[in-house]
Design an enzyme around this catalytic site. Structure first.
Site: not given
Ligand code: UGA
Length: 438
Positions: A11, A35, A119, A149, A252, A254-255, A263, A330
């Site tokens: 972030v 870093k 958050t 964010e 979102f 996608k199974a 997050c 994580r």
């Molecule tokens: C998530 C949110 O999408 C962001 O909007 C938010 O800002 C962020 O958390 C945060 O709070 O910082 P992120 O954790 O980077 O982002 O990843 P995502 O792309 O949301 O995926 C999260 C998990 O859900 C992954 O393990 C992914 O494989 C899974 N997922 C996602 C599914 O199993 N199916 C989907 O259809 C989408």
């Protein structure tokens, strides 16, 4: 505007680089000297596509330092982007936020806007503003603004510049006007990001409610997928058909083997904790968390059912990170699955294009005595060679585009458990293939 960003994780760093790209003078502060030295040399300490390229474009407008005192004392705006990891009871740990606030209080020499991007539980911004104003000299006024964010790892630059929305939580007119100035370039062409001013508590809640809603959507589609499988429907067709309804939306849905990352797991638990202590338990979020925990084990349970005894079997695990295009592990489903495989006496051959080093650090902390049965591979061919089964945990492009004929050619028995539905069913006809909801 002179902006200081505190905390150089996903972030903080992406925010700092993006703000300097749209014209602000940015200082990024972190206590981790290693870093900061990497960043000074143009190297990003995190794996994020496009970040180093953007860093090189803005190198004259951004600097990196551990000297928080001079950075905080000269800033118009200080943005806090440090982590708020989960505590054992599910609540958010605010230790990093609090220690940055202590440093800000001891450094401030003039009025300042402190923006909380981390958050945090509802009410935290109020509490921090009260504390900061108690601790700084009486002549100084600190305005705290909630500005959650919404970037995702792997697409963080795009998600920041072309954000879905900018949420600014403050009731103060002066703070609102400074925040508007800070983000004005992003509200115009070519970015056109929607900008919404809310109360601080609403802004804090928007963040949790958004992340938890997305997590809920995933758990829901995963349950529907499991039902599809037993009834003979195909989840991909079902998701597509549902997504055509604009009220539902096609993202979102996608199974897979459940959500991971830094997050969703933490924010679902934190909101559930917050609701419980306020005696309004969020039953939907509780169910969402439970479904996800079960879903993570769906491949492992099927494998055990099929092979009965995993002792002495060799299993390849393809993909370790919680999703593609990140080196973050994580709460990745791969961890619990590999631990279970090792505990069942299996030998594990693990492959990931960027996540191996981080996985090694995690498994070291778990301190398992059967770790010698785990080997890491940098090529899929080598990882799957002579194995009894393959488990796919992450849909990295080179796993999705892998020549499936090689499963037949290289494995002892071609048996693939695909947690991300990487392949078309027709292409896997000659392979023992288990996927999600199909
Ligand atoms: C998530 C949110 O999408 C962001 O909007 C938010 O800002 C962020 O958390 C945060 O709070 O910082 P992120 O954790 O980077 O982002 O990843 P995502 O792309 O949301 O995926 C999260 C998990 O859900 C992954 O393990 C992914 O494989 C899974 N997922 C996602 C599914 O199993 N199916 C989907 O259809 C989408």
């Amino acid at each position: 505007m002179r902006v200081t960003v505190s905390g150089i994780g996903y972030v903080g760093l992406v925010t700092g680089v993006a703000l300097s790209y749209i014209g602000h003078t940015v200082t990024c502060v972190d206590i981790n000297e290693e870093k900061i030295n990497m960043l000074k040399n143009g190297i990003s300490p995190i794996y994020e596509p496009g970040l180093e390229e953007l860093m090189s474009k803005v190198r004259n407008k951004i600097n990196f330092t551990t000297d928080y005192k001079s950075a905080y004392s000269t800033s118009d705006v200080i943005i806090i982007g440090v982590g708020t990891p989960e505590r054992e009871d599910g609540s958010a740990n605010l230790d990093y936020v609090n220690s940055v606030c202590e440093q800000i209080a001891e450094s401030l020499r003039k009025n300042c806007i402190v923006v909380l991007k981390s958050t945090v539980p509802i009410g935290t911004n109020d509490e921090i503003e009260r504390k900061l104003n108690n601790e700084v000299k009486t002549s100084i006024k600190v305005y705290v603004v909630s500005n959650p964010e919404f970037l995702s790892q792997g697409t963080a630059i795009h998600d920041t510049l072309f954000a879905s929305r900018i949420i600014v939580g403050t009731d103060d007119k002066y703070a609102a006007s400074v925040m508007h100035k800070l983000y004005e370039p992003l509200t115009k062409e070519p970015y056109n990001v929607p900008y919404l001013l809310t109360s601080r508590k609403s802004a804090e809640m928007i963040k949790y409610a958004s992340n938890d809603f997305l997590a809920l959507k995933i758990s829901y589609i995963n349950e529907i997928a499991n039902l599809c499988k037993s009834l003979g429907a195909n989840i991909e067709e079902v998701s597509k058909g549902m997504g055509l309804d604009s009220r539902i939306g096609n993202s979102f849905l996608k199974a897979g083997i459940g959500y991971g990352g830094s997050c969703f797991p933490k924010d679902t638990k934190a909101l559930h904790w917050l609701s419980t202590i306020n005696r309004i338990e969020l039953k939907t979020i509780k169910a969402c968390i439970e479904v996800n925990e079960t879903q993570k084990l769906i491949l492992f349970n099927q494998l055990k059912k099929d092979l009965v005894d995993l002792h002495g079997k060799t299993i390849a695990v393809l993909g370790l990170t919680f999703k593609p295009n990140t080196d973050d592990l994580r709460d990745a489903p791969s961890i619990i699955n590999i631990v279970n495989l090792l505990n069942s006496g299996a030998n594990v051959k693990a492959y990931d294009p960027v996540g191996i080093n981080n996985f090694k650090k995690i498994i070291k902390k778990i301190d398992m005595n059967n770790c010698y049965n785990l080997e890491f591979y940098e090529s899929i061919d080598d990882a799957i060679k002579d194995t009894d089964a393959v488990m796919i945990m992450t849909e990295w492009p080179n796993i999705v585009n892998y020549d499936v004929a090689k499963y037949k050619k290289l494995m002892k028995v071609p048996r693939v458990y695909d947690g991300r539905n990487c392949y078309k069913l027709e292409s896997m006809k000659d392979i023992i293939y288990f996927s999600i909801g199909r």
